[in-house]
Design an enzyme around this catalytic site. Structure first.
Site, mmCIF file in Angstrom:
data_model
loop_
_atom_site.group_PDB
_atom_site.id
_atom_site.type_symbol
_atom_site.label_atom_id
_atom_site.label_comp_id
_atom_site.label_asym_id
_atom_site.label_seq_id
_atom_site.Cartn_x
_atom_site.Cartn_y
_atom_site.Cartn_z
ATOM 1 N N LYS A 1 0.838 -1.200 0.000
ATOM 2 C CA LYS A 1 0.000 0.000 0.000
ATOM 3 C C LYS A 1 0.879 1.258 0.000
ATOM 4 O O LYS A 1 2.107 1.164 0.213
ATOM 5 C CB LYS A 1 -0.927 -0.044 1.227
ATOM 6 C CG LYS A 1 -1.938 -1.210 1.180
ATOM 7 C CD LYS A 1 -2.824 -1.216 2.415
ATOM 8 C CE LYS A 1 -3.870 -2.317 2.354
ATOM 9 N NZ LYS A 1 -4.761 -2.317 3.541
ATOM 10 N N TYR B 1 -12.484 -2.636 -3.301
ATOM 11 C CA TYR B 1 -13.031 -2.711 -1.934
ATOM 12 C C TYR B 1 -14.558 -2.610 -1.925
ATOM 13 O O TYR B 1 -15.134 -2.163 -0.924
ATOM 14 C CB TYR B 1 -12.435 -1.604 -1.072
ATOM 15 C CG TYR B 1 -11.018 -1.885 -0.580
ATOM 16 C CD1 TYR B 1 -10.713 -3.078 0.106
ATOM 17 C CD2 TYR B 1 -9.998 -0.961 -0.750
ATOM 18 C CE1 TYR B 1 -9.426 -3.327 0.578
ATOM 19 C CE2 TYR B 1 -8.699 -1.206 -0.278
ATOM 20 C CZ TYR B 1 -8.422 -2.394 0.389
ATOM 21 O OH TYR B 1 -7.158 -2.641 0.861
ATOM 22 N N ASN C 1 -1.981 -0.132 7.337
ATOM 23 C CA ASN C 1 -1.468 -1.484 7.592
ATOM 24 C C ASN C 1 -0.617 -2.066 6.468
ATOM 25 O O ASN C 1 -0.462 -3.280 6.348
ATOM 26 C CB ASN C 1 -2.595 -2.421 8.043
ATOM 27 C CG ASN C 1 -3.666 -2.607 7.000
ATOM 28 O OD1 ASN C 1 -3.568 -2.078 5.897
ATOM 29 N ND2 ASN C 1 -4.692 -3.372 7.335
ATOM 30 N N HIS D 1 -1.800 -5.423 1.335
ATOM 31 C CA HIS D 1 -3.069 -6.090 1.037
ATOM 32 C C HIS D 1 -2.779 -7.506 0.560
ATOM 33 O O HIS D 1 -1.803 -7.719 -0.165
ATOM 34 C CB HIS D 1 -3.843 -5.352 -0.064
ATOM 35 C CG HIS D 1 -4.975 -6.187 -0.605
ATOM 36 N ND1 HIS D 1 -6.193 -6.273 0.027
ATOM 37 C CD2 HIS D 1 -5.032 -7.030 -1.669
ATOM 38 C CE1 HIS D 1 -6.975 -7.119 -0.639
ATOM 39 N NE2 HIS D 1 -6.291 -7.590 -1.674
ATOM 40 N N GLU E 1 -9.507 -10.159 -7.952
ATOM 41 C CA GLU E 1 -8.572 -9.044 -7.788
ATOM 42 C C GLU E 1 -7.476 -9.054 -8.854
ATOM 43 O O GLU E 1 -7.105 -7.999 -9.375
ATOM 44 C CB GLU E 1 -7.971 -9.086 -6.374
ATOM 45 C CG GLU E 1 -9.038 -8.771 -5.318
ATOM 46 C CD GLU E 1 -8.582 -9.015 -3.884
ATOM 47 O OE1 GLU E 1 -7.398 -9.372 -3.660
ATOM 48 O OE2 GLU E 1 -9.414 -8.852 -2.972
HETATM 49 P P1 DAT Z 1 -7.776 -7.084 5.195
HETATM 50 O O1 DAT Z 1 -6.966 -5.999 4.537
HETATM 51 O O2 DAT Z 1 -7.043 -7.718 6.354
HETATM 52 O O3 DAT Z 1 -8.281 -8.103 4.216
HETATM 53 P P2 DAT Z 1 -10.489 -6.025 5.274
HETATM 54 O O4 DAT Z 1 -10.682 -6.614 3.920
HETATM 55 O O5 DAT Z 1 -11.505 -6.329 6.321
HETATM 56 O O6 DAT Z 1 -9.050 -6.400 5.877
HETATM 57 O O7 DAT Z 1 -10.395 -4.436 5.157
HETATM 58 C C1 DAT Z 1 -9.677 -3.864 4.103
HETATM 59 C C2 DAT Z 1 -8.892 -2.714 4.625
HETATM 60 O O8 DAT Z 1 -9.782 -1.726 5.155
HETATM 61 C C3 DAT Z 1 -7.939 -3.040 5.776
HETATM 62 O O9 DAT Z 1 -6.720 -3.560 5.341
HETATM 63 C C4 DAT Z 1 -7.781 -1.704 6.418
HETATM 64 C C5 DAT Z 1 -9.156 -1.070 6.249
HETATM 65 N N1 DAT Z 1 -9.960 -1.294 7.451
HETATM 66 C C6 DAT Z 1 -10.568 -2.427 7.846
HETATM 67 N N2 DAT Z 1 -11.211 -2.279 9.009
HETATM 68 C C7 DAT Z 1 -11.004 -0.994 9.365
HETATM 69 C C8 DAT Z 1 -11.395 -0.195 10.469
HETATM 70 N N3 DAT Z 1 -12.147 -0.699 11.453
HETATM 71 N N4 DAT Z 1 -10.979 1.093 10.503
HETATM 72 C C9 DAT Z 1 -10.225 1.616 9.520
HETATM 73 N N5 DAT Z 1 -9.811 0.926 8.439
HETATM 74 C C10 DAT Z 1 -10.200 -0.358 8.375
HETATM 75 MG MG MG Z 2 -9.706 -7.970 2.714
#
Ligand code: DAT
Ligand code: MG
Length: 181
Positions: free
Chosen positions: A41, A81, A144, A147, A158
């Protein structure tokens, strides 16, 4: 183009996502040919973590089949997303992900989707064990650094979204006998 038609479009090269996904499934990306989409990212690129992240997947034994540094459009990110569009953090997520270049990669290998998720750590860095990318290199869920696709079906979707077919390389892995028995 209406909103529905627009959401089905492949945002990489204009091909229909549905058509392209069918083609990928035909090519049998299973077993040692399983593939996943991993992206460094914008914060990971800014913080010079690209080499470290690529190194981990290479050393594990996975095969790099696609890699590019790119600025993702908001349209592409909203599609990527789309499952999270109703979340309160969605706007911020799109702003963060479009704030600078991303390194988009595709990796191939046995159980690569599941294994890569373990190598990433949990969504929240605070829940991620040391030794994982998120456990080692970040502290906040909104920054974080990496991805990774969460299932084989997501990976196919994707990869179709981020890469054209001719950007994925098939190459003979001279090391494969030392990685697979
Ligand atoms: P991942 O990236 O572990 O697959 P995800 O698909 O649930 O997680 O969410 C995608 C991204 O969205 C994640 O990497 C960071 C952001 N995100 C998820 N939950 C969040 C939250 N509670 N607050 C802020 N950003 C969040
Ligand atoms: Mg995800």
């Amino acid at each position: 183009m209406g909103p529905k038609r627009r959401s089905q479009r492949n945002l990489c090269d204009g091909e229909d996502v549905v058509v392209k996904r069918a083609r990928i499934e035909e090519s049998g990306w299973t077993g040692v040919n399983e593939r996943t989409f991993i992206a460094v990212k914008p914060d990971g690129v800014q913080r010079r973590l690209v080499g470290e992240i690529v190194r981990r997947f290479e050393r594990k034994g996975f095969k790099l089949v696609g890699l590019k540094l790119m600025q993702a459009s908001e349209e592409l990110l909203r599609e990527h997303y789309s499952e999270l569009r109703s979340k309160p953090f969605f706007r911020g997520l799109i702003a963060y992900m479009s704030s600078g270049p991303i390194v988009a990669t595709v990796w191939q290998g046995l159980d690569v989707v599941k294994t890569a998720r373990k190598m990433l750590g949990e969504t929240n860095p605070a829940d991620s064990l040391p030794g994982t990318v998120r456990g080692d290199y970040c502290v906040e869920v909104g920054r974080n650094v990496i991805h990774g696709s969460d299932s084989v079906v997501s990976a196919q979707r994707e990869i179709s979204l981020w890469f054209r077919q001719n950007e994925l390389q098939s190459w003979e892995d001279n090391c494969s006998h030392w990685i697979y028995n």
